[in-house]
Design a protein around this motif. Structure first.
Motif, mmCIF file in Angstrom:
data_model
loop_
_atom_site.group_PDB
_atom_site.id
_atom_site.type_symbol
_atom_site.label_atom_id
_atom_site.label_comp_id
_atom_site.label_asym_id
_atom_site.label_seq_id
_atom_site.Cartn_x
_atom_site.Cartn_y
_atom_site.Cartn_z
ATOM 1 N N GLU A 175 43.405 36.037 29.915
ATOM 2 C CA GLU A 175 44.834 36.005 30.167
ATOM 3 C C GLU A 175 45.467 35.316 28.964
ATOM 4 N N LEU A 178 30.757 27.824 32.486
ATOM 5 C CA LEU A 178 30.233 26.726 31.688
ATOM 6 C C LEU A 178 31.067 25.468 31.903
ATOM 7 N N LYS A 188 42.619 25.476 31.069
ATOM 8 C CA LYS A 188 43.682 25.746 30.093
ATOM 9 C C LYS A 188 44.900 24.882 30.377
ATOM 10 N N THR A 204 33.328 35.107 36.571
ATOM 11 C CA THR A 204 32.783 33.833 37.040
ATOM 12 C C THR A 204 32.741 33.788 38.571
#
Ligand code: ATP
Ligand code: MG
Length: 566
Positions: free
Chosen positions: A46, A272, A281, A242
């Motif tokens: 995104e 991760l 983010k 994920t």
């Protein structure tokens, strides 16, 4: 939950160039049974921030797997959220994927490329009686949704006629209704044990300008509606994502099956997580906007652009992705694993040079005034093909302040009054005097003598001393600034609400007045070196020939692990 993908076997031994993992097992099975006859993956960021090391794992997995199966991998921007997206991010993402060494060919797409098609598909679902326009607002929808233990309640608008739904949806698109006043929802099952199946919202009204479609749309597809159909339209065989999307898989399958279009197989893996790092983010954005770091590409950031500026190589990041593998179980990887991959790569490729970060002047009393010798130095003992270079030696030198002790502890093999040490590639010197500032008492200069018979590499040089230190010739040295980085957080898990309280106040030390061997005068941004005995350094993007700036990429060995194991 569906039964597919349950065979997630754990990582097995390395085979050929790439490690086996459960994703490859599934792909092998699909190729064997003929479910698919090629491998086509995609990386779907995104564009609402810069990519980080977690994304790098996903990029290596998607592009790497496709490559190993002679398949294809698309780059697709999931741009369904016009208010948070920006072309700056679109550009940085492309740069980062390319830098990692991957190529999407002519297959760069945007979810917004499919807005027309998605709208048509939505109309098709309405026509089948499988979607309806709802007048409940966001809060009411949430209240009707139920909980994990209680079923949801049908919306009073659930049984609108197909014609009414078609008319209302069309008018939503034309902009007749204000933001948030209506939604389009899939008509599935409000009592499903999987909350994602309880009539999920497909479209919301949002009068916002999109970075690509401008003002064409005021209804925007939800991620869950756009994602699976985008994969299907692109013919993605293996849609790798994920773990949090595992429960969304039945919904994605329901959509493509209702529409009768190509069904990709979704495979979920554990995201991760790294110690001493935040990766969301939202938090990275906060670090940038609140000035805790100097930007998205600050060398302390876990962003790909930060790692690049810090001096990481694409090879080291790919090696890291390979070493950690993929699994179904959430885990936290120690950041030292990443640093070890970097050292392993830099050790092979970085040129060794001598640099003095905290200089102290050394005068060799018995060395002839004005004489300069060109000494031969090895560029990389790990790689003979990198050759040798000449470095100047003269009467006045600099060494590290740390390499001299007036009052040395036991087993101190560096320089101290009356003691001898070898200068790398040069001679054995002996300290015969210490000059101090009469006011401050601080040492300003060391007086030494050298033994002319001990020149490195000469047949006469038989004498051995215990310590060897680095140095530069004062007259020839170039000046530089070093930025010495430490971890951005001082706890392994900077999670929770108070995550910013564990920011490390000493994560950046700026050292000015460093003295480097003269060959470094023309070093260019991204050039990487090993400063002997100090660490790996790379030339910063802001560096110029008049003002050299080096970033410490990583120390030579893991000093942290050593401290912690004590
Ligand atoms: P964030 O939670 O940091 O905002 P995101 O998942 O919302 O990340 P996207 O741009 O949607 O960010 O991610 C693009 C792809 O990268 C997705 O397929 C996602 O699964 C993957 N990805 C994101 N974070 C990680 C991570 N930490 N480890 C592995 N893959 C990740
Ligand atoms: Mg996401």
């Amino acid at each position: 939950m569906e039964e597919e993908n349950k065979q997630g076997s754990e990582e097995t031994a390395s085979q050929g160039g790439s490690r086996r993992n459960f994703v490859r097992d599934i792909i092998d099975e699909d190729l064997k049974t003929g479910r698919y006859n090629t491998v086509h993956t995609r990386f779907p960021p995104e564009p609402n921030g810069y990519l980080h090391i977690g994304h790098a794992k996903s990029i290596c997995l998607n592009f790497g797997t496709a490559k190993d199966y002679q398949g294809l991998c698309n780059l697709r921007f999931d741009d369904t959220n016009p208010t948070k997206e920006d072309v700056e991010y679109v550009e940085s993402i492309q740069e980062d994927v390319r830098w990692l060494g991957f190529d999407w060919g002519d297959r760069m797409y945007y979810a917004s490329d499919y807005f027309d098609k998605l709208y048509e598909y939505a109309v098709a679902l309405i026509r089948k009686g499988k979607a309806y326009v709802d007048d409940l607002n966001a809060d009411q929808i949430r209240e009707h949704r139920g909980t994990l233990t209680e079923p949801g309640k049908d919306s009073p608008y659930r049984n609108r006629s197909i014609d009414e739904n078609l008319d209302l949806f069309e008018r939503m698109r034309k902009g007749e209704f204000p933001d948030g006043s209506k939604t389009l929802r899939a008509k599935i099952d409000m009592s499903s044990p999987n909350i994602n199946m309880r009539d999920p919202v497909m479209y919301r009204i949002l009068h916002a300008t999109h970075h690509r479609t401008g003002d064409k749309w005021c209804v925007y597809p939800m991620y869950d509606w756009a994602h699976g159909q985008s994969d299907s339209m692109e013919g993605i065989t293996h849609s790798i994502c994920t773990l949090e999307f595992e429960d969304h898989r039945p919904l994605y399958n329901w959509f493509v099956d209702q529409l009768g279009i190509f069904r990709p197989r979704q495979i979920e893996f554990a995201r991760l997580n790294l110690t001493y790092t935040v990766m969301s983010k939202r938090r990275l954005l906060q670090l940038v906007h609140e000035g805790h770091v100097r930007g998205w590409d600050d060398p302390r950031m876990p962003t790909i652009s930060g790692l690049r500026r810090r001096g990481y190589t694409p090879e080291s990041v790919r090696l890291f992705a390979d070493r950690i593998g993929v699994s179904k179980a959430d885990s936290v990887i120690d950041v030292s694993v990443l640093e070890d991959c970097l050292r392993a790569d830099l050790n092979k490729r970085a040129r060794r040079v001598m640099a003095v970060l905290h200089p102290i002047r050394v005068v060799i009393e018995n060395y002839p005034d004005g004489q300069v010798e060109e000494l031969e130095a090895v560029n990389n003992p790990e790689d003979e093909s990198m050759g040798t270079r000449k470095i100047p030696f003269s009467k006045v030198l600099y060494i590290e302040q740390d390499d001299f002790r007036e009052d040395p502890p036991k087993k101190y093999f560096r320089l101290s009054p009356g003691a001898e040490v070898r200068l790398r590639y040069a001679y054995i010197i002996k300290c015969v005097g210490v000059v101090k500032d009469p006011q401050t008492g601080l040492i300003t200069e060391l007086r030494c003598t050298y033994d002319p018979d001990t020149k490195s590499g000469s047949p006469a040089s038989q004498r051995k001393v215990k310590g060897t230190i680095h140095w530069v010739s004062a007259e020839h040295a170039v000046d530089a600034e070093a930025r010495v980085y430490d971890r951005l957080f001082n706890v392994p898990d900077p999670g929770g609400e108070n995550w910013k309280s564990s920011l490390n106040p000493d994560s950046l030390e700026i050292v000015k007045g460093c003295r480097l061997e003269p060959g470094l005068a023309k070093a260019k941004p991204q050039d990487r070196f090993q400063f002997e005995r100090l660490g790996y350094y790379c030339v910063d993007d802001e560096s110029t020939e008049g003002h050299l700036v080096f970033n410490r990429t990583v120390t030579l060995r893991d000093t942290w692990a050593k401290i912690e194991s004590k």
